[in-house]
Each structure stands twice: as C-alpha cells, then as structure tokens.
Design a protein around this motif. Structure first.
Motif, PDB file in Angstrom:
ATOM      1  N   SER A 106      33.196  33.501  37.761  1.00  0.00           N
ATOM      2  CA  SER A 106      32.747  34.511  38.710  1.00  0.00           C
ATOM      3  C   SER A 106      31.249  34.695  38.517  1.00  0.00           C
ATOM      4  O   SER A 106      30.638  34.052  37.654  1.00  0.00           O
ATOM      5  N   ARG A 107      30.651  35.573  39.300  1.00  0.00           N
ATOM      6  CA  ARG A 107      29.196  35.660  39.302  1.00  0.00           C
ATOM      7  C   ARG A 107      28.639  36.065  37.943  1.00  0.00           C
ATOM      8  O   ARG A 107      29.269  36.785  37.178  1.00  0.00           O
ATOM      9  N   ILE A 108      27.449  35.608  37.672  1.00  0.00           N
ATOM     10  CA  ILE A 108      26.766  35.894  36.421  1.00  0.00           C
ATOM     11  C   ILE A 108      26.188  37.310  36.498  1.00  0.00           C
ATOM     12  O   ILE A 108      25.613  37.708  37.519  1.00  0.00           O
ATOM     13  N   ALA A 109      26.316  38.058  35.407  1.00  0.00           N
ATOM     14  CA  ALA A 109      25.775  39.417  35.376  1.00  0.00           C
ATOM     15  C   ALA A 109      24.429  39.463  34.655  1.00  0.00           C
ATOM     16  O   ALA A 109      23.467  40.008  35.177  1.00  0.00           O
ATOM     17  N   ARG A 110      24.345  38.903  33.462  1.00  0.00           N
ATOM     18  CA  ARG A 110      23.106  38.940  32.675  1.00  0.00           C
ATOM     19  C   ARG A 110      22.886  37.595  31.985  1.00  0.00           C
ATOM     20  O   ARG A 110      23.836  36.846  31.728  1.00  0.00           O
ATOM     21  N   SER A 122      29.517  37.627  32.567  1.00  0.00           N
ATOM     22  CA  SER A 122      30.019  37.371  33.912  1.00  0.00           C
ATOM     23  C   SER A 122      31.095  38.359  34.295  1.00  0.00           C
ATOM     24  O   SER A 122      31.743  38.979  33.438  1.00  0.00           O
ATOM     25  N   TYR A 123      31.309  38.463  35.593  1.00  0.00           N
ATOM     26  CA  TYR A 123      32.402  39.260  36.115  1.00  0.00           C
ATOM     27  C   TYR A 123      33.746  38.567  35.882  1.00  0.00           C
ATOM     28  O   TYR A 123      34.788  39.125  36.220  1.00  0.00           O
ATOM     29  N   ASP A 124      33.745  37.382  35.281  1.00  0.00           N
ATOM     30  CA  ASP A 124      35.003  36.704  34.951  1.00  0.00           C
ATOM     31  C   ASP A 124      35.603  37.216  33.643  1.00  0.00           C
ATOM     32  O   ASP A 124      36.545  36.637  33.120  1.00  0.00           O
ATOM     33  N   LYS A 125      35.014  38.300  33.084  1.00  0.00           N
ATOM     34  CA  LYS A 125      35.515  38.993  31.894  1.00  0.00           C
ATOM     35  C   LYS A 125      35.121  38.308  30.589  1.00  0.00           C
ATOM     36  O   LYS A 125      35.629  38.656  29.518  1.00  0.00           O
ATOM     37  N   THR A 126      34.221  37.333  30.649  1.00  0.00           N
ATOM     38  CA  THR A 126      33.806  36.632  29.441  1.00  0.00           C
ATOM     39  C   THR A 126      32.290  36.649  29.280  1.00  0.00           C
ATOM     40  O   THR A 126      31.546  36.912  30.221  1.00  0.00           O
ATOM     41  N   ALA A 127      31.870  36.344  28.066  1.00  0.00           N
ATOM     42  CA  ALA A 127      30.481  35.987  27.782  1.00  0.00           C
ATOM     43  C   ALA A 127      30.502  34.582  27.205  1.00  0.00           C
ATOM     44  O   ALA A 127      31.499  34.144  26.625  1.00  0.00           O
ATOM     45  N   TYR A 156      28.969  43.028  31.302  1.00  0.00           N
ATOM     46  CA  TYR A 156      27.624  43.280  31.831  1.00  0.00           C
ATOM     47  C   TYR A 156      26.548  43.040  30.761  1.00  0.00           C
ATOM     48  O   TYR A 156      26.094  41.927  30.593  1.00  0.00           O
ATOM     49  N   PRO A 157      26.132  44.080  30.015  1.00  0.00           N
ATOM     50  CA  PRO A 157      25.018  43.860  29.071  1.00  0.00           C
ATOM     51  C   PRO A 157      25.436  43.032  27.876  1.00  0.00           C
ATOM     52  O   PRO A 157      26.614  43.000  27.492  1.00  0.00           O
ATOM     53  N   ILE A 158      24.457  42.366  27.270  1.00  0.00           N
ATOM     54  CA  ILE A 158      24.711  41.542  26.095  1.00  0.00           C
ATOM     55  C   ILE A 158      23.493  41.603  25.172  1.00  0.00           C
ATOM     56  O   ILE A 158      22.351  41.676  25.638  1.00  0.00           O
ATOM     57  N   ILE A 159      23.757  41.605  23.880  1.00  0.00           N
ATOM     58  CA  ILE A 159      22.709  41.634  22.863  1.00  0.00           C
ATOM     59  C   ILE A 159      23.010  40.554  21.833  1.00  0.00           C
ATOM     60  O   ILE A 159      24.170  40.372  21.437  1.00  0.00           O
TER      61      ILE A 159
END
Length: 422
Positions: A106-110, A122-127, A156-159
């Motif tokens: 699904s679409r990339i968030a960050r 991603s909105y696909d529930k994974t990083a 969404y956010p990632i660190i």
C-alpha cells in the motif's frame, strides 16, 4: 529561476515557484543546505537550488505512477516514496531513476535514510529496511533487509536509533544487535524493534487513537509520541513504560520537535505549544492560527509554523511573541524548512514559496494572543472570507482525518505528509 517563478517584494515574499502542477506534500533539505527537494500530487519531485540568488529548478524526477508522499536526501541520491506503493532512488546529477524498491502493498507513509539503509513505513501495516547500495544485487535478489510486522493498522512515523557499537553481519552490512527501530501506528501503539533480528521488543500502549508523530530526546532514551487522542506521551524506551502524559492540546497532535530541554508540538486545535521535557510543563502556547498547525520548524530561536489557514508564522520561541506572518499561499501550508535567511514553504496550492526570514528576532513582536493587522483584516471580511476558505479547509480536514487513521487501506485519498524535522 524555474520557468514558473515570479518575484515579489511585499510581505517578505521573495519568490513564488509555480512549476508543480498539483499540491506539494513534502520537502527535504540536503545536509549542506544546498539542495531542496519537493514531492507533489503531480507524481513528480523537483530539485531546487538554495544557494543561488534566485531559486532555480535543477531537475524533475519523473517515474512514479501516483502522488509522492515523502522524500529524503542522502549523499548524492534522492529517495522518494509514493502512493504507487514503491520507493525510488534517483541520481541528483542526472535525474535518472537508479532503482525502484518494490515490496510494500500500500502507499508509502514515511521514509528516512542513512548512508547504508533506507527505512520506510506504509499503510500496509508494515515498516521495512532496505539496502541503500543495490549495485551488487543480482537480478533476482531483493534489497529488503527486514520487514517489521506486527501493527494491525497503517504505520506512520519511524525512528532509527543506531547503537554506538559497530557490528557486521554475514553480508557485510553494518547492523549492530543494539540498533533499534521505533514505529508508530494508526492502531494507537508504538513498537520498538531489533534491527538485527526484526523482532518486536516493546509495545508502547496507552494512546486511544492513532500515533501521528514521534521524537526522542538527544540521548535516545525517552520516546515522545503524539496522537489523535490529543495527548503527548513520554516513554522509557528500554523499559517500554509510560513516564508521563502531557495534556493541554484540544485537538490531534500533528508534529513534534525536540530542542535540547524543550519540545514543541503542533496540533489540529490551531495552536503550537512549548513543553519542558523533564517536568512536562507547558510554558508557552503559540496562538493566532485559524486552522490546524500542520508542520513546524525550530531555527535559531524562532518557531515557524505552517497552517491550514494558508499562512506561515514565525514566533519568538522564548517569549511566545508573533514576529512575522508570511501571507501569500492561497491554500493550506503542508511543509516548510529554513535555509540561511530563506524560508521555504509548500502548499496544496501547488506552489513553493520563498520568504525573507532574516532579522526576525529584531522585529517588534506582540503577544500571540493579539491578532496581527492581516488577521484583523481577515476578520473584517467575515462571511465572505469564511466562504472562500471553507472548501480548502474542509479538504484539509479530510486529508487530516485520513492521515490520523481513517480508512488506512484506502489508497485513493492523499495523506498530508509531515516531514521529519531536520
């Protein structure tokens, strides 16, 4: 100057770049401040010069098949993420697409980057973690190093928190067992992950709505999460427990910035706030916005805010005084950054605007509770002004609702991208 650029001398506006054909969703600035990248709903990213007297469009990055949601710069490469479920790596000298990273559903968030790694949510529930250097990959080899799976709604956010020690895995990639990834999700949790194994280490539970933004203290010991439940929570990263809850905002938290002992937050309630991190006290509230504070940037004692009411504002961070109002966009401001004495802002009106922001600390300010002359003028327009603004503000509300964790599987609606603070 880019072909669509124009210049103006009033209200601190230096240039208006009209090259994009649709809303600008994100902005990224190179480490040396010489290159600016914007990503747009028009499916392209553009590179801009920041060191020349006139802003010039240095190149157009074409290839994505849907709108661009996020961008990052590493070395001489640009990484973009889009609603076509892919990331792309570009050569900034030639504008060539060097690689298409496929694997998200699904679409990339960050997206964030180091010299070795690309991290995406991603909105696909994974990083995912990807190899940045793909030159040695065979035709059937995947650049995916890890998939972090466990959230049950969009991420969404990632660190990324690298360990101080160095380590080499079997493939020669520098991954240390102490390296951590932290993700925030629309499932109202944050999670920490071992980069080495891909396993989930801690689940940070407590928010009652989507986690929309995150930050850490400079030592990367404390995690700060902002959510759609109006709260900011402070967590011990090693233990996974909530240390304190910062309450005071009346709307969803959209952006967080940590600056030494302080933290700044922007909210859908139309305010930004300053917090003393150690005690959780709110010491300043930056008022005057007429809609959501979508993005913020701290620079040399000034807090810049981008708002859904079309304006960028500059506050004296210490006193709370409103020093300048940058008025020129015709729709919501979605992203901003500062380079030298120039402020750059992107908007859903499709323009990149360049503003003069020098000597802001010397401007005669007034308290944030007071309205500027421009804001008084807006009030005088009354119903006519409200009618003109209603459509674009409703549109921003829809985009924010989607971003806060509405229908996370619906890739047809654009999400506002709040860029990771530099």
């Amino acid at each position: 100057m880019g072909g669509g650029g124009s210049k103006a001398n009033d209200n601190f506006l230096k240039e208006t770049m009209c090259d994009h054909e649709d809303a600008i969703n994100c902005v990224a600035l190179s480490d040396d401040g010489s290159l600016l990248v914007t990503g747009s709903e028009d499916k392209t990213a553009r590179m801009w010069s920041t060191k020349t007297e006139d802003t010039e469009c240095l190149g157009v990055l074409k290839g994505h098949t849907s709108y661009i949601t996020c961008a990052a710069i590493v070395d001489t490469y640009i990484i973009t993420g889009a609603a076509d479920n892919t990331l792309r790596k570009w050569d900034m000298t030639t504008c060539d697409c060097l690689y298409v990273y496929e694997g998200h559903e699904s679409r990339i968030a960050r997206v964030i980057c180091t010299d070795e790694f690309i991290f995406s949510t991603s909105y696909d529930k994974t990083a995912k973690a990807w190899m940045c250097d793909v030159s040695d990959l065979g035709p059937d080899e995947s650049p995916i190093l890890r998939t972090f799976q466990g959230h049950y709604r969009g991420v969404y956010p990632i660190i990324y928190i690298p360990s101080l020690d160095s380590g080499i895995d079997a493939d020669g990639i520098d991954i240390n067992p102490g390296d951590l990834i932290i993700t925030g999700s629309a499932d109202a949790t944050a999670r920490s992950w071992s980069f080495d194994t891909g396993n989930c280490l801690k689940v940070f539970k407590g928010h009652k709505a989507a986690i929309t933004c995150m930050a850490t203290d400079p030592q990367a010991k404390i995690l700060y999460t902002g959510g759609g439940d109006k709260d900011i929570r402070c967590w011990n990263i090693a233990r996974g427990d909530c240390i304190k809850i910062l309450e005071g905002h009346q709307g969803s938290i959209i952006c967080l910035i940590v600056v030494n002992r302080l933290m700044y937050s922007g909210s859908a309630d139309g305010t930004a706030k300053c917090w003393v991190r150690e005690f959780g006290d709110c010491t300043r509230t930056y008022k005057g916005h007429k809609h959501s504070v979508v993005c913020a940037k701290f620079h040399e004692g000034v807090l810049y805010t981008g708002c859904g009411d079309t304006k960028v504002r500059a506050f004296d961070a210490k006193s709370g005084s409103l020093r300048r109002t940058f008025d020129g966009h015709t729709q919501a401001v979605t992203c901003l950054t500062v380079c030298g004495e120039k402020l750059y802002s992107g908007s859903t009106d499709s323009t990149l605007r360049v503003w003069d922001c020098h000597n802001i600390s010397e401007d005669s300010g007034y308290t944030a509770e007071d309205l500027s002359d421009d804001e008084d003028k807006d009030d005088e327009e009354g119903e006519e002004y409200e009618k003109q603004q209603k459509k674009q503000l409703d549109d921003l509300d829809d985009r924010l609702d989607d971003y806060m964790g509405g229908d996370v599987d619906d890739a047809s609606k654009p999400a506002i991208n709040v860029s990771k603070p530099e």
